[in-house]
Design an enzyme around this catalytic site. Structure first.
Site, short mmCIF file in Angstrom:
data_model
loop_
_atom_site.label_atom_id
_atom_site.label_comp_id
_atom_site.label_asym_id
_atom_site.label_seq_id
_atom_site.Cartn_x
_atom_site.Cartn_y
_atom_site.Cartn_z
N GLY A 10 0.81 -0.85 -0.30
CA GLY A 10 0.56 -0.22 0.42
C GLY A 10 1.03 1.45 -0.67
N GLY A 74 1.46 -7.90 -5.84
CA GLY A 74 2.65 -8.70 -6.50
C GLY A 74 3.83 -9.44 -6.26
N GLY A 114 6.68 -2.76 2.94
CA GLY A 114 6.34 -2.51 4.91
C GLY A 114 6.32 -3.73 4.99
N THR A 137 5.12 2.25 6.15
CA THR A 137 3.65 1.99 6.51
C THR A 137 3.08 3.23 7.42
OG1 THR A 137 2.27 0.49 7.32
CG2 THR A 137 4.44 0.64 8.29
N ILE A 138 1.47 3.73 6.59
CA ILE A 138 1.19 4.50 7.69
C ILE A 138 1.10 3.80 9.10
CG2 ILE A 138 0.03 5.61 5.62
CD1 ILE A 138 -2.14 3.76 6.43
N ASP A 141 3.75 -0.60 11.82
CA ASP A 141 4.11 -1.20 12.34
C ASP A 141 5.37 -2.45 12.44
OD1 ASP A 141 3.00 -2.02 10.23
OD2 ASP A 141 1.48 -3.02 10.56
N GLY A 182 -4.54 0.41 9.92
CA GLY A 182 -4.00 0.79 11.37
C GLY A 182 -3.27 -0.92 11.24
N ARG A 183 -4.21 -1.90 10.79
CA ARG A 183 -4.29 -3.07 10.20
C ARG A 183 -4.34 -4.07 12.14
NH1 ARG A 183 0.26 -5.68 6.63
NH2 ARG A 183 1.22 -4.71 8.00
N ARG A 282 -4.11 7.86 3.88
CA ARG A 282 -2.78 7.45 2.57
C ARG A 282 -2.30 8.87 1.65
NH1 ARG A 282 -4.01 1.80 2.04
NH2 ARG A 282 -3.22 1.81 -0.18
O1 F6P Z 1 -1.03 -1.73 5.51
C1 F6P Z 1 -1.89 0.21 5.34
C2 F6P Z 1 -2.92 -0.30 4.90
O2 F6P Z 1 -3.50 1.32 4.36
C3 F6P Z 1 -4.10 -0.42 6.20
O3 F6P Z 1 -3.41 0.16 7.62
C4 F6P Z 1 -4.34 -0.98 5.96
O4 F6P Z 1 -5.70 -2.22 6.61
C5 F6P Z 1 -4.95 -1.21 4.69
O5 F6P Z 1 -3.37 -0.65 4.23
C6 F6P Z 1 -5.49 -1.44 3.25
O6 F6P Z 1 -5.15 -2.14 1.92
P1 F6P Z 1 -5.89 -2.03 0.65
O7 F6P Z 1 -5.28 -0.71 0.45
O8 F6P Z 1 -5.69 -2.96 -0.17
O9 F6P Z 1 -7.65 -2.04 0.50
#
Ligand code: F6P
Length: 356
Positions: A10, A74, A114, A137-138, A141, A182-183, A282
């Site tokens: 991401g 990827g 990340g 990573t935002i 972590d 934030g996962r 993001r």
């Molecule tokens: O790891 C960054 C993040 O923005 C997480 O906070 C979020 O759960 C995930 O990526 C979202 O991913 P996607 O862009 O695939 O929806």
């Protein structure tokens, strides 16, 4: 030296600053740079490898996203192809990446990503690819580094949203439940919740009791504070329960804010609304902190290459140094909110409910 740069997973505000820092650091040494577009796709016939000179990185420090494009689908070790009947098959294309790496006469790789992308980098390094990593990573972590770029911007966006919610929550005497990203880490929720003076902050590291959340809302009501703001990390979970998934198969978290809002409304009788900030966190320009960290990480990655610190990642270490740590070490333990951290203690001292 010919240096390749890739951005994977991401996106996060500050990626372009890293690319600029790395490219200018390389040019400064008389080296050449190329960018692998769309993760490793540029080495796998999905996209291209492009030259990166001073012109390509001019005026990009303040831009969100990544000029190289990115993907979180990827992984060359687990490449997924879709058959005409819709089913998926998986194959290992890492040897192809390495062959094309040699075909393009690349001497070293700067892998920006990340935990997922850095694990790919670690595995490519184990197969002999000379590379260094840059943590992005935002979610904040990634282990081994005090901060990742993108986090500060995400917290700023979330804080601004929480600030704005206060007036409408107060006018309508509602409970507003905001879901942030934030996962499985609660850093964005905790930091934005504190800065935005949320009344309740729910993070994955502290499973919550919905009655405790409602208690806080009721106590505020009794004091004449007839509205409440709840910030929920997307990975927050109730005691004895599990996290809420939008798409369990793809491990995509989501839906906790709505679940909490419905529960609070049912138990307190107060009107509740939920909202999900999602990818807004993001997008857009990186904050000054993230621009600087990005530039510092990018330039430091080139210094690591110059020193031959293969298989290492740049990391922000106390007090304010960018150091090199082995990727293995960084990936061994993902970073989580420490329950004895001063941020958690601050929340408790301020009377903010953490739902426990
Ligand atoms: O790891 C960054 C993040 O923005 C997480 O906070 C979020 O759960 C995930 O990526 C979202 O991913 P996607 O862009 O695939 O929806």
């Amino acid at each position: 030296m010919k240096i390749a740069i890739t951005t994977g997973g991401g996106d996060a505000p500050g990626l372009n600053a890293v690319i600029r820092g790395a490219v200018l650091g390389a040019l400064h040494r008389g080296w050449e740079c190329v960018g692998i577009r769309r993760g490793y796709g540029g080495l796998l016939g999905e996209d291209s490898v492009i030259p990166l000179g001073a012109d390509q990185v001019r005026g990009i420090t303040h831009l969100g996203g990544t000029i190289l494009g990115t993907t979180n689908r990827g992984n060359p070790f687990h490449w997924r192809d879709r058959a005409p009947d819709g089913s998926w098959t998986e194959r290992d294309r890492s040897d192809e990446v390495i062959r094309n790496f040699q075909f393009h006469e690349i001497d070293a790789l700067v892998a920006i990503g990340g935990d997922g992308s850095l694990a790919i980098a670690r595995d490519l390094h184990a197969k002999g690819v000379p590379l260094v990593g840059v943590p992005k990573t935002i979610d904040n972590d990634v282990g081994g580094t005090v901060a990742t770029f993108g986090f500060d911007t995400a917290v700023a966006v979330a804080t601004d949203a929480i600030d704005r919610l206060h007036s409408t929550a107060e006018s309508h005497e509602r409970v507003m439940v905001v879901e942030v990203m934030g996962r499985n880490a609660g850093f964005i929720a905790l930091h934005a919740g504190l800065a935005g003076t949320a009344d309740v902050i729910l993070i994955p590291e502290i499973p919550f009791d919905i009655e405790k959340v409602c208690d806080k809302v009721r106590r505020r009501d009794a004091r004449g504070r007839r509205f409440s703001i709840v910030v929920a990390a997307e990975g927050a979970l109730p005691k004895g329960g599990t996290a809420t998934f939008k798409d369990p198969e793809a491990h995509r978290l989501g839906g906790i804010a709505e679940a909490v809002a419905r529960d609070v409304e049912a138990r307190t009788g107060k009107e509740a609304r939920s909202l999900v900030l999602g990818h807004l966190q993001r997008g857009g320009s990186p904050t000054t902190f993230d621009r600087l960290l990005g530039l510092r990480f990018g330039a430091a990655a080139i210094r690591l290459i110059a020193e031959g610190k293969w298989g290492c990642m740049v990391a922000l270490t106390p007090p304010h140094r960018v150091a090199a740590i082995p990727l293995d070490q960084a990936l061994a333990t993902p970073k989580r909110v420490q329950l004895d951290s001063d941020a958690v203690a601050t929340a408790r001292d301020l009377g903010t409910s953490l739902g426990d």
